[in-house]
Design a protein around this motif. Structure first.
Motif, short mmCIF file in Angstrom:
data_model
loop_
_atom_site.label_atom_id
_atom_site.label_comp_id
_atom_site.label_asym_id
_atom_site.label_seq_id
_atom_site.Cartn_x
_atom_site.Cartn_y
_atom_site.Cartn_z
N MET A 1 13.80 0.39 4.21
CA MET A 1 12.77 -0.10 4.66
C MET A 1 11.79 1.04 5.07
O MET A 1 10.67 0.74 4.93
CB MET A 1 13.22 -0.92 5.91
CG MET A 1 12.18 -1.54 6.89
SD MET A 1 12.28 -3.05 6.87
CE MET A 1 11.05 -3.62 8.02
N VAL A 2 12.37 2.24 5.44
CA VAL A 2 11.18 3.35 5.71
C VAL A 2 10.55 3.87 4.55
O VAL A 2 9.41 3.83 4.67
CB VAL A 2 12.17 4.31 6.11
CG1 VAL A 2 11.28 5.42 6.61
CG2 VAL A 2 12.85 3.93 7.70
N ASP A 7 5.42 3.71 1.85
CA ASP A 7 4.63 3.46 0.69
C ASP A 7 3.46 2.53 0.68
O ASP A 7 2.33 2.90 0.22
CB ASP A 7 5.65 2.67 -0.40
CG ASP A 7 4.84 2.27 -1.69
OD1 ASP A 7 4.37 3.35 -2.43
OD2 ASP A 7 4.87 1.06 -2.30
N LEU A 8 3.71 1.65 1.96
CA LEU A 8 2.37 0.99 2.34
C LEU A 8 1.23 1.71 2.88
O LEU A 8 0.21 1.41 2.96
CB LEU A 8 2.70 -0.14 3.21
CG LEU A 8 3.48 -1.51 2.70
CD1 LEU A 8 4.01 -2.32 3.48
CD2 LEU A 8 2.75 -2.15 1.53
N VAL A 14 -4.34 0.09 -0.95
CA VAL A 14 -5.30 -1.11 -0.48
C VAL A 14 -4.71 -2.50 -0.97
O VAL A 14 -4.97 -3.54 -0.15
CB VAL A 14 -6.82 -0.67 -0.67
CG1 VAL A 14 -7.66 -1.51 0.05
CG2 VAL A 14 -6.82 0.65 0.00
N GLU A 15 -4.95 -2.63 -2.26
CA GLU A 15 -4.48 -4.12 -2.77
C GLU A 15 -3.24 -4.61 -2.45
O GLU A 15 -3.18 -5.76 -1.92
CB GLU A 15 -4.70 -4.06 -4.46
CG GLU A 15 -4.54 -5.26 -4.98
CD GLU A 15 -4.63 -5.24 -6.32
OE1 GLU A 15 -4.04 -6.25 -7.08
OE2 GLU A 15 -5.13 -4.26 -7.05
N LYS A 16 -2.26 -3.69 -2.22
CA LYS A 16 -0.96 -4.36 -1.79
C LYS A 16 -1.11 -4.73 -0.25
O LYS A 16 -0.37 -5.79 0.05
CB LYS A 16 0.12 -3.44 -2.02
CG LYS A 16 1.48 -3.83 -1.80
CD LYS A 16 2.61 -2.66 -1.93
CE LYS A 16 2.91 -2.46 -3.14
NZ LYS A 16 4.09 -1.47 -3.37
N LEU A 17 -1.74 -3.98 0.42
CA LEU A 17 -1.98 -4.37 2.03
C LEU A 17 -2.76 -5.43 1.94
O LEU A 17 -2.42 -6.28 2.95
CB LEU A 17 -2.76 -3.21 2.53
CG LEU A 17 -1.62 -1.90 2.93
CD1 LEU A 17 -2.51 -0.67 3.60
CD2 LEU A 17 -0.59 -2.14 4.17
N LEU A 67 7.56 -5.38 -0.03
CA LEU A 67 8.12 -4.33 0.34
C LEU A 67 9.14 -3.68 -0.52
O LEU A 67 9.84 -2.64 -0.16
CB LEU A 67 8.89 -4.79 1.89
CG LEU A 67 7.84 -5.14 2.76
CD1 LEU A 67 8.69 -5.56 4.19
CD2 LEU A 67 6.93 -4.05 3.38
N LYS A 68 9.56 -4.32 -1.52
CA LYS A 68 10.66 -3.80 -2.58
C LYS A 68 11.91 -3.49 -1.87
O LYS A 68 12.25 -2.37 -2.08
CB LYS A 68 9.96 -3.05 -3.34
CG LYS A 68 9.12 -3.51 -4.32
CD LYS A 68 8.46 -2.49 -5.21
CE LYS A 68 7.24 -3.16 -5.91
NZ LYS A 68 6.55 -2.19 -6.90
#
Length: 69
Positions: A1-2, A7-8, A14-17, A67-68
């Motif tokens: 998770m970390v 990664d975010l 920006v697109e993923k966020l 979040l993969k």
């Protein structure tokens, strides 16, 4: 998770966020985390068309996928 959170935080995500924000807003619109129940969805036919009502499943699935884990 970390790793997923780091990664975010990268400037090129920006697109993923943006996509993550949309899914979080959808989840909040239907009641937030308290609306999550162990159900994938309900499929029904109405006036000859087939619909699927997914409740909280769709946005939660998108959030987890982004979040993969």
């Amino acid at each position: 998770m970390v790793k997923a959170l780091k990664d975010l935080q990268k400037p090129d995500n920006v697109e993923k966020l943006s996509k993550l924000k949309i899914q979080i807003e959808k989840l909040e619109a239907i009641g937030g985390a308290s609306s999550i129940v162990p159900s994938e969805g309900l499929v029904f036919k109405y006036k000859g068309d087939i619909y699927k009502f997914t409740g909280a499943f769709a946005p939660v699935n998108q959030i987890l996928g982004s979040l993969k884990f």
